[in-house]
Design a protein around this motif. Sequence first.
Motif, short mmCIF file in Angstrom:
data_model
loop_
_atom_site.label_atom_id
_atom_site.label_comp_id
_atom_site.label_asym_id
_atom_site.label_seq_id
_atom_site.Cartn_x
_atom_site.Cartn_y
_atom_site.Cartn_z
N ARG A 59 0.85 -1.20 0.00
CA ARG A 59 0.00 0.00 0.00
C ARG A 59 0.88 1.24 0.00
O ARG A 59 1.97 1.25 0.57
CB ARG A 59 -0.90 0.04 1.25
N THR A 60 0.42 2.32 -0.67
CA THR A 60 1.16 3.58 -0.66
C THR A 60 0.23 4.72 -0.28
O THR A 60 -0.99 4.55 -0.24
CB THR A 60 1.78 3.89 -2.03
N SER A 61 0.83 5.88 -0.04
CA SER A 61 0.03 7.03 0.38
C SER A 61 0.30 8.22 -0.54
O SER A 61 1.28 8.24 -1.29
CB SER A 61 0.41 7.41 1.80
N ARG A 62 -0.59 9.19 -0.50
CA ARG A 62 -0.33 10.44 -1.20
C ARG A 62 -0.88 11.58 -0.35
O ARG A 62 -1.77 11.38 0.49
CB ARG A 62 -0.97 10.44 -2.59
N ILE A 63 -0.33 12.78 -0.58
CA ILE A 63 -0.85 13.94 0.15
C ILE A 63 -1.46 14.93 -0.84
O ILE A 63 -0.95 15.14 -1.93
CB ILE A 63 0.24 14.61 1.03
N ARG A 64 -2.60 15.49 -0.44
CA ARG A 64 -3.33 16.47 -1.27
C ARG A 64 -3.45 17.76 -0.48
O ARG A 64 -3.71 17.72 0.72
CB ARG A 64 -4.75 15.97 -1.53
N PRO A 65 -3.31 18.93 -1.14
CA PRO A 65 -3.46 20.19 -0.42
C PRO A 65 -4.86 20.32 0.20
O PRO A 65 -5.84 19.88 -0.41
CB PRO A 65 -3.27 21.25 -1.50
N TYR A 66 -4.93 20.92 1.37
CA TYR A 66 -6.21 21.08 2.06
C TYR A 66 -6.11 22.28 2.98
O TYR A 66 -5.10 22.99 2.96
CB TYR A 66 -6.52 19.79 2.85
N HIS A 67 -7.12 22.49 3.81
CA HIS A 67 -7.01 23.58 4.77
C HIS A 67 -7.39 23.14 6.17
O HIS A 67 -8.46 22.55 6.36
CB HIS A 67 -7.90 24.75 4.38
N PHE A 68 -6.53 23.36 7.14
CA PHE A 68 -6.87 23.23 8.55
C PHE A 68 -6.38 24.48 9.26
O PHE A 68 -5.42 25.11 8.80
CB PHE A 68 -6.20 21.99 9.18
#
Length: 371
Positions: free
Chosen positions: A272-281
């Motif tokens: 399994r692999t992961s990815r990061i997506r821009p978001y807002h917190f």
Amino acid sequence: MEEKLMSLKNDAVSLILDASDEKTLEEIKLQFLGRSGRLTLTLKEITKVPLERRAEVGSLANEVKQSVEEAIERQKQILKHQTIKVRKQTLDVTNPGIKPPLGHLHLITQAMEEITSIFDKIGFTRVRYPEVEWDYYAFTALNFPENHPARDDWETFFTTEQTDSEKGQIILTPHTSSGQVREMERSVAKLRELARERSETGVDGSKDKLYSGPDLSIRMLNIAKCYRRQSDVSHTQMFHQFEGLCVGENISIVHLKGVLDYFVKSYFGENRTSRIRPYHFQFTEPSFEIDVTCGVCLGKGCKLCKAGWLEMGGAGMVHPNVLTYGGIDPKKYSGFAFGWGVERVLMMKEGIEIDDLRLLYSNKLEFLEQF
Ligand SMILES: [Zn+2]
């Protein structure tokens, strides 16, 4: 006649009480109530009693007969129970043993233990912070503005009307992130204490300034219950999150991605692999949503995931304002943080879709025993 009846009754009852088995009882019954039994014969003599007293004697005779019958019945029951008891007390050591049913930890507890041990291997220490918390640690110190919708009481449980002039109201933590600033405060206080002890080194121990001295290194894992005003098939009022916080010198997104990949491979599997997506917190900058490849199609796309990815939760670089609230100089130190749902990662791992999340907390054994 009356005397004869009473003495017959006494004889019968004392014999019955002495009877130690059913066979003896049957014999006694025959001896008194049989066709030529002592009581039966006596009853026949009632015809000899003068007419005016016959009714009285007759009813006494019936009473005697009834009490003898009852005494026999009672003794039969007593003997039966004794036999059962004796049978129970007999222990045959050659019999195979009876296995007591063995339970297991709840699947949420299993997941929390696994997550803890995965992060422990890379130096993240599990901590516990209050689940009944000041508004300050849950919102203000995490850079939430006064009017942010999460503070609305439609989302958050406000427990009392008690208010602290600095820390605000008391709430049930809506996320594990409230542990972040507490952990920063604790680490800074420890370092200042050390600095005071070795004051000759010239490190500033004053509380008013942001900490920019050496050796600050935070690797925290906060797993706790969270509470929100929600209840439907995919949301429960109480759920669990695990929060990671890493603060140190030169901590960057590269470290976040490395830790993320390490967790995904350790928990979900090497494939399994992961990815990061821009978001807002509010409390991270930049912020990301984290996706993990679907366990069914491994990223190709299928009915379950549509595009090959499943959303795991949020992460990001700790906002400089949050470091400042924690008493840490953001010019010297940086960090990353993530907060993910225990229930969510558990379902993503098992490839199970629980139709109703509330099942997890219903304590139905038919459900829990499947895991
Ligand atoms: Zn898929």
